[in-house]
Design an enzyme around this catalytic site. Sequence first.
Site, PDB file in Angstrom:
ATOM      1  N   HIS A 138       1.749 -14.790  -4.812  1.00  0.00           N
ATOM      2  CA  HIS A 138       0.833 -14.847  -3.739  1.00  0.00           C
ATOM      3  C   HIS A 138      -0.336 -14.070  -4.385  1.00  0.00           C
ATOM      4  CE1 HIS A 138       2.387 -10.900  -3.063  1.00  0.00           C
ATOM      5  NE2 HIS A 138       1.373 -11.250  -2.153  1.00  0.00           N
ATOM      6  N   TRP A 183      -1.497  -8.031  -5.339  1.00  0.00           N
ATOM      7  CA  TRP A 183      -2.210  -7.059  -6.676  1.00  0.00           C
ATOM      8  C   TRP A 183      -0.967  -6.228  -7.457  1.00  0.00           C
ATOM      9  CZ3 TRP A 183      -4.935  -6.791 -10.472  1.00  0.00           C
ATOM     10  CH2 TRP A 183      -4.752  -5.850 -11.823  1.00  0.00           C
ATOM     11  N   ASN A 184      -0.431  -5.821  -6.819  1.00  0.00           N
ATOM     12  CA  ASN A 184       1.558  -4.719  -6.472  1.00  0.00           C
ATOM     13  C   ASN A 184       2.053  -6.165  -7.740  1.00  0.00           C
ATOM     14  OD1 ASN A 184       0.979  -2.301  -6.279  1.00  0.00           O
ATOM     15  ND2 ASN A 184       0.926  -3.525  -4.194  1.00  0.00           N
ATOM     16  N   SER A 185       1.829  -7.264  -6.442  1.00  0.00           N
ATOM     17  CA  SER A 185       2.987  -8.043  -7.948  1.00  0.00           C
ATOM     18  C   SER A 185       2.297  -8.537  -9.039  1.00  0.00           C
ATOM     19  CB  SER A 185       3.445  -9.616  -7.234  1.00  0.00           C
ATOM     20  OG  SER A 185       3.825  -9.173  -5.526  1.00  0.00           O
ATOM     21  N   ASP A 215      -5.695   5.753   1.920  1.00  0.00           N
ATOM     22  CA  ASP A 215      -5.926   4.643   1.331  1.00  0.00           C
ATOM     23  C   ASP A 215      -7.611   4.427   1.738  1.00  0.00           C
ATOM     24  OD1 ASP A 215      -4.192   1.856   0.752  1.00  0.00           O
ATOM     25  OD2 ASP A 215      -5.760   1.606   2.244  1.00  0.00           O
ATOM     26  N   HIS A 242       0.636  -1.084   0.329  1.00  0.00           N
ATOM     27  CA  HIS A 242      -0.028  -0.040  -0.219  1.00  0.00           C
ATOM     28  C   HIS A 242       1.228   0.825   0.248  1.00  0.00           C
ATOM     29  CE1 HIS A 242      -3.981  -2.153   1.502  1.00  0.00           C
ATOM     30  NE2 HIS A 242      -2.822  -2.601   1.046  1.00  0.00           N
ATOM     31  N   GLN A 252      -6.496 -11.585  -3.014  1.00  0.00           N
ATOM     32  CA  GLN A 252      -5.466 -12.911  -3.234  1.00  0.00           C
ATOM     33  C   GLN A 252      -6.201 -14.223  -4.533  1.00  0.00           C
ATOM     34  OE1 GLN A 252      -2.888 -14.293  -1.227  1.00  0.00           O
ATOM     35  NE2 GLN A 252      -2.234 -12.091  -0.568  1.00  0.00           N
TER      36      GLN A 252
HETATM   37  N1  UDP Z   1       8.828  -6.671  -3.454  1.00  0.00           N
HETATM   38  C1  UDP Z   1       9.968  -6.604  -3.264  1.00  0.00           C
HETATM   39  N2  UDP Z   1      10.778  -7.456  -3.181  1.00  0.00           N
HETATM   40  C2  UDP Z   1      10.487  -8.442  -2.474  1.00  0.00           C
HETATM   41  C3  UDP Z   1       9.602  -8.784  -2.619  1.00  0.00           C
HETATM   42  C4  UDP Z   1       8.271  -7.945  -2.774  1.00  0.00           C
HETATM   43  O1  UDP Z   1      10.010  -5.162  -3.293  1.00  0.00           O
HETATM   44  O2  UDP Z   1      11.240  -9.844  -2.514  1.00  0.00           O
HETATM   45  C5  UDP Z   1       7.299  -5.726  -3.252  1.00  0.00           C
HETATM   46  C6  UDP Z   1       6.805  -5.850  -4.852  1.00  0.00           C
HETATM   47  O3  UDP Z   1       7.727  -5.494  -5.591  1.00  0.00           O
HETATM   48  C7  UDP Z   1       5.706  -5.010  -4.422  1.00  0.00           C
HETATM   49  C8  UDP Z   1       5.338  -5.473  -3.014  1.00  0.00           C
HETATM   50  O4  UDP Z   1       6.329  -6.202  -2.443  1.00  0.00           O
HETATM   51  O5  UDP Z   1       5.890  -4.192  -4.805  1.00  0.00           O
HETATM   52  C9  UDP Z   1       3.870  -5.955  -2.202  1.00  0.00           C
HETATM   53  O6  UDP Z   1       3.228  -6.272  -2.745  1.00  0.00           O
HETATM   54  P1  UDP Z   1       1.594  -6.743  -3.075  1.00  0.00           P
HETATM   55  O7  UDP Z   1       0.406  -6.400  -3.428  1.00  0.00           O
HETATM   56  O8  UDP Z   1       2.243  -7.566  -4.073  1.00  0.00           O
HETATM   57  O9  UDP Z   1       2.295  -8.361  -2.023  1.00  0.00           O
HETATM   58  P2  UDP Z   1       1.097  -7.859  -0.208  1.00  0.00           P
HETATM   59  O10 UDP Z   1       2.798  -7.826   0.441  1.00  0.00           O
HETATM   60  O11 UDP Z   1       1.086  -6.471   0.092  1.00  0.00           O
HETATM   61  O12 UDP Z   1       0.733  -9.055  -0.054  1.00  0.00           O
END
Ligand code: UDP
Length: 492
Positions: free
Chosen positions: A389, A392-394, A138, A34, A414
């Site tokens: 997993h 959304w960012n991934s 947010d 976020h 997810q």
């Molecule tokens: N991320 C990163 N390095 C890692 C793992 C994750 O920079 O080794 C970042 C990834 O690029 C993404 C964020 O962490 O921007 C994870 O956000 P996501 O929405 O995918 O999952 P959440 O952590 O919220 O479950």
Amino acid sequence: MATAAVPASRTGSGGVVRRRRRRVLMFPLPFQGHLNPMLQLAGALHARGGLDITVFHATFNAPDPARHPPGYRFVPVGDGVPSADLVPSGVDADIPGALLRINRRLREPFRDCLRQALALPEDDGDEGGAPPACLVVDSNLRGMQLVAEELGVPTLVLRTGAAACLVAYLAFPALCDKGLLPPTSKDKSQLDIPLDGLTPLRLRDMVFSPTTTHANMTECLKCLVDATRSCSGVIFNTFRDLEDSDLQRIANGVVGVPIYPVGPLHKISPCTEDSLLAPDRACLEWLDKQEADSVLYVSFGSLARVDGKELLEIAWGLADSKMPFLWVLRHGLLVNSSSSDDDDDQDKVRRLLLPGGFEEATRGRGVVVPWVPQQEVLRHRAVGGFWTHSGWNSTLESVCEGVPMMCRPQFADQMINTRYVQEVWRVGFELDGDQLERRKIAGAVTKLLCTEEGRRMRQRARDLRDKAIECVQEEGASKSAIQLLIDRIASF
Ligand code: UDP
């Protein structure tokens, strides 16, 4: 009223509009997935709209002010509120419970901070400067939005998830009224019921997590929906070509306020993420030595967790696949692990977590690190697939680099994201089953990296990547939405 240095913006007819310098107040949720989009949005508003930025933030998972340009202010909120009260924990973390606590515990401290920010004199150097135009909050922080409303500050809401996810959440009360939610049994035939009007979602995709109570879930989603309906506009980290029909549905009155699909924000505003953990950059050198599209990148984001048995299956599944892999074994990924970020020798900690014989079995083709620069990893030509997993960012970052996915969703949105990856965009597939099994994992890795089916998924992902690139071009849909958003902010 004094006017500070003013950015000029072009109008459609080529004229120039002179604007009073303004400040945007922002309040991200204190989680990696976020914080990044909020700070990327800040970067875009600052660079393109000349807006000054104030970031209110919780004192845990705090952004690092040193990584942001002059014109930004960072205001910690809730000093003294113990972070243990606010952070979700456990294998199926009760995130809605944590969100409700964050709103309750930070609301009063935020009122004081916001009052102070509003009372600052204009054009008083670092301390005051441009007058606040609005608060971008947010979508999970309804409590902070209410404070802004009380103090007369207009709000915009940032949705850091998919548009599809908001459409699903808006349907939650109706599914409860119909008696479908919460499910009355764990029977597969009930959980697999397709949901009318929400194709491709099934009932099971709407169950947030096994440990979240229905009451918490209902309250949390009510707050989220109220936040989107009570604001002056909803900003989405998505792009038109990816989610046109769900964006249309929302724009056609489901929410009733203007919407701004400005994503992918990491492409609009590169280099503005604020990684909470130090990334291992040596893995990029290792990737340089691998063949194109040959490596599986494995990461479950910043919050998901696995138990010891699952860790074992993941490790042996990767070993048995015989394919090269880069695995993010985050500190705290393992439930009940005694390791923490403070442990001095993280290499040693990781070796202790991994099963005996794993290192020998994967030597030369497997790298295990605590955190990586994910966007750079996904962009690397050697990465051919992503075991994710489905945060959304991934998902968005993978699509934007044309990398197909195998998905193992755990909680929150997810499952919804996974369904879209598999059924709508067809750029990946779910690794399903109640238990993770090494044999299934190895088979899925092979399917993703070594088969015609996987190659077709990669091609579709690359087509979406090209559309994402078009959207962030100067006249593209997302850049235009950013400009509309800046115009809206200037109108407050
Ligand atoms: N991320 C990163 N390095 C890692 C793992 C994750 O920079 O080794 C970042 C990834 O690029 C993404 C964020 O962490 O921007 C994870 O956000 P996501 O929405 O995918 O999952 P959440 O952590 O919220 O479950």
